[in-house]
Motif scaffolding. Structure first.
Motif, PDB file in Angstrom:
ATOM      1  N   ASP A  29       0.849  -1.185   0.000  1.00  0.00           N
ATOM      2  CA  ASP A  29       0.000   0.000   0.000  1.00  0.00           C
ATOM      3  C   ASP A  29       0.885   1.236   0.000  1.00  0.00           C
ATOM      4  N   LEU A  30       0.533   2.211  -0.822  1.00  0.00           N
ATOM      5  CA  LEU A  30       1.427   3.338  -1.078  1.00  0.00           C
ATOM      6  C   LEU A  30       1.266   4.418  -0.016  1.00  0.00           C
ATOM      7  N   ARG A  31       1.876   4.177   1.145  1.00  0.00           N
ATOM      8  CA  ARG A  31       1.890   5.142   2.236  1.00  0.00           C
ATOM      9  C   ARG A  31       3.308   5.176   2.801  1.00  0.00           C
TER      10      ARG A  31
ATOM     11  N   GLY B 258      10.224   6.585   4.738  1.00  0.00           N
ATOM     12  CA  GLY B 258      10.376   7.986   4.416  1.00  0.00           C
ATOM     13  C   GLY B 258      11.498   8.627   5.221  1.00  0.00           C
ATOM     14  N   PRO B 259      11.625   9.964   5.182  1.00  0.00           N
ATOM     15  CA  PRO B 259      12.800  10.622   5.770  1.00  0.00           C
ATOM     16  C   PRO B 259      12.791  10.781   7.280  1.00  0.00           C
TER      17      PRO B 259
ATOM     18  N   ARG C 199       9.207  -0.402  -4.500  1.00  0.00           N
ATOM     19  CA  ARG C 199       9.847   0.574  -5.391  1.00  0.00           C
ATOM     20  C   ARG C 199       8.979   1.820  -5.573  1.00  0.00           C
ATOM     21  N   GLU C 200       7.657   1.648  -5.617  1.00  0.00           N
ATOM     22  CA  GLU C 200       6.779   2.805  -5.819  1.00  0.00           C
ATOM     23  C   GLU C 200       6.835   3.783  -4.651  1.00  0.00           C
ATOM     24  N   HIS C 201       7.202   3.310  -3.466  1.00  0.00           N
ATOM     25  CA  HIS C 201       7.353   4.222  -2.332  1.00  0.00           C
ATOM     26  C   HIS C 201       8.489   5.213  -2.583  1.00  0.00           C
ATOM     27  N   ALA C 202       9.589   4.720  -3.150  1.00  0.00           N
ATOM     28  CA  ALA C 202      10.699   5.620  -3.478  1.00  0.00           C
ATOM     29  C   ALA C 202      10.277   6.638  -4.524  1.00  0.00           C
ATOM     30  N   ARG C 203       9.483   6.205  -5.494  1.00  0.00           N
ATOM     31  CA  ARG C 203       9.021   7.136  -6.522  1.00  0.00           C
ATOM     32  C   ARG C 203       8.067   8.171  -5.939  1.00  0.00           C
TER      33      ARG C 203
END
Length: 427
Positions: free
Chosen positions: A17-19, A147-148, A209-213
């Motif tokens: 999931d893209l979070r 994330g950061p 990979r989509e999380h990095a994008r």
């Protein structure tokens, strides 16, 4: 279906999931922690037993020859790290992770059946590929997910799992070897680790990979042109190796860190055995250092998110140097145990913090490649350390080799103090 449930039952290519964030991805993050523990366990099966196999089973009298398995492991892992980052950007993280586990399957069997030392060296070539693909990918995937904001904590948990399992396995294999012998029973653990690691990676891990994008889309345009998103691999390699003061200082410190880890892996057990310690006590010492290192990283990774990276790395390298000196001058089990605790504490200060530096500075679009280049240099330290320690030990004795590595470690800490800039993101 909710995100936590779906993240545990992905298809081979299904993304998470893209979070972004540790809490939002806790189920998948925890799964990757468990997978990396199994990666560390694959390495831990060798830490106590292989130096003793070289001496007692294969009768290798020269230290340089006895440490060839570390050279093979370190060189292979270093090169594989580089390609792991590039491949994970091109094909996705999960296929690279699965490939790493497939290559791990024959390793314990080769160690069990090896009729000559060449088989052991070949097993460590495969182990280096496994570690380069699987460990690098779990690092990249965790950075993708969190994330950061909590990067230091994420790296602390990742490395704590890997090296905690390494320590537990080193202690377990020492106890097994003391009771049943050096082969085959200690390596049964490796068979189980490889099977579980492959199963979890195929059936439960999802693509990140989509999380990095997604993070790249939110990333601020950097003032430094060397940190822009459109960098070719050769430009990333140059920045991480030479031109960026933080990235290249981290690469040097990482190489020296694993140089002294090669010393702890290959030379310390021989020194302890030469002083008459039993296999069980050698196994305890071999486990104590990575145990403190592994558990300590949970604290130090979080700490670097609070106080910054640079000074923690500098202090850690100097503590490592002091611990190595204590091994050289000590001659009793209690002193060596204290040295192993100090070495673990110093390494805990350094190891996740260096990875956090790479994550801080590298743009999300080329961060996986930056991690690969950093780990190329860092794990090249295994090969450099084994060659250096073996040559010095053959020429001048084990103690001289230990003193030389202590001096290099202290020098690395001073380089970080003078050259690295602080990279911790400002809140």
């Amino acid at each position: 279906m909710n995100g936590a449930t779906s993240s545990l039952r992905p298809s081979l290519a299904q993304p998470c999931d893209l979070r972004l964030g540790l809490r939002a991805n806790l189920a998948q993050f925890s799964l990757l922690v468990a997978v990396n523990a199994l990666v560390g366990g694959m390495l831990g099966q060798e830490r106590t037993v292989l130096p003793l196999l070289a001496d007692r089973t294969f009768h290798l009298s020269a230290y340089t020859a006895a440490l060839t398995y570390i050279v093979a492991f370190g060189a292979t892992k270093a090169v594989t790290n580089f390609f792991a980052g590039t491949l994970s950007d091109r094909f996705g993280r999960k296929p690279v992770l699965v490939a790493g586990w497939l290559i791990a399957l024959p390793v314990p069997l080769l160690l069990i059946w090896a009729p000559s030392w060449g088989w052991v060296v070949f097993a460590n070539v495969l182990l280096g590929v496994n570690q380069g693909l699987a460990w690098s990918t779990t690092v990249i995937m965790k950075i993708d997910l969190v994330g950061p904001a909590r990067r230091g904590l994420a790296m602390g948990l990742n490395e704590a799992a890997g090296y905690g399992a390494l320590a537990a396995t080193a202690m377990a294999t020492g106890a097994i070897a003391a009771h049943w012998g050096l082969r085959p029973q200690p390596f049964f653990l490796g068979i189980a680790y490889a099977a579980f690691g492959l199963g979890l990676s195929v059936l439960a891990v999802c693509e990140t990979r989509e999380h990095a994008r997604a993070e790249a889309a939110l990333h601020r345009t950097p003032a430094n042109p060397d940190h822009r998103s459109e960098l070719a691999t050769r430009q990333v390699t140059r920045a991480v190796s030479l031109t960026d003061r933080a990235l290249s200082s981290a690469s040097w410190a990482g190489m020296v860190n694993n140089l002294n880890d090669a010393l702890a892996w290959g030379v310390f057990p021989l020194l302890f055995a030469a002083h008459g310690l039993s296999v069980a006590r050698i196994g305890l010492l071999a486990a104590l250092y990575p145990a403190v290192w592994g558990l300590g990283q949970i604290l130090t990774g979080w700490w670097s998110d609070r106080i910054g990276r640079k000074h923690l790395i500098t202090a850690g390298m100097l503590v490592q140097a002091a611990a190595i000196v204590l091994v050289a001058v000590g001659g009793t089990f209690p002193l060596w145990a204290l040295a192993q605790v100090l070495l673990g504490a110093g390494t805990a200060m350094v190891y996740p913090t260096l990875l956090a530096v790479i994550g801080d500075v590298a743009h999300p679009a080329w961060r996986a490649r930056a991690v690969g280049v950093y780990r190329l240099w860092r794990d090249g330290g295994f090969a450099v350390g084994a060659v250096l320690a073996g040559a010095l030990a053959d020429a001048y004795g084990l103690t001289a080799a230990i003193w030389a590595v202590a001096a290099l470690t202290a020098a690395s800490g001073l380089v970080v103090a003078l050259r690295m800039y602080e990279t911790r993101p400002q809140e």
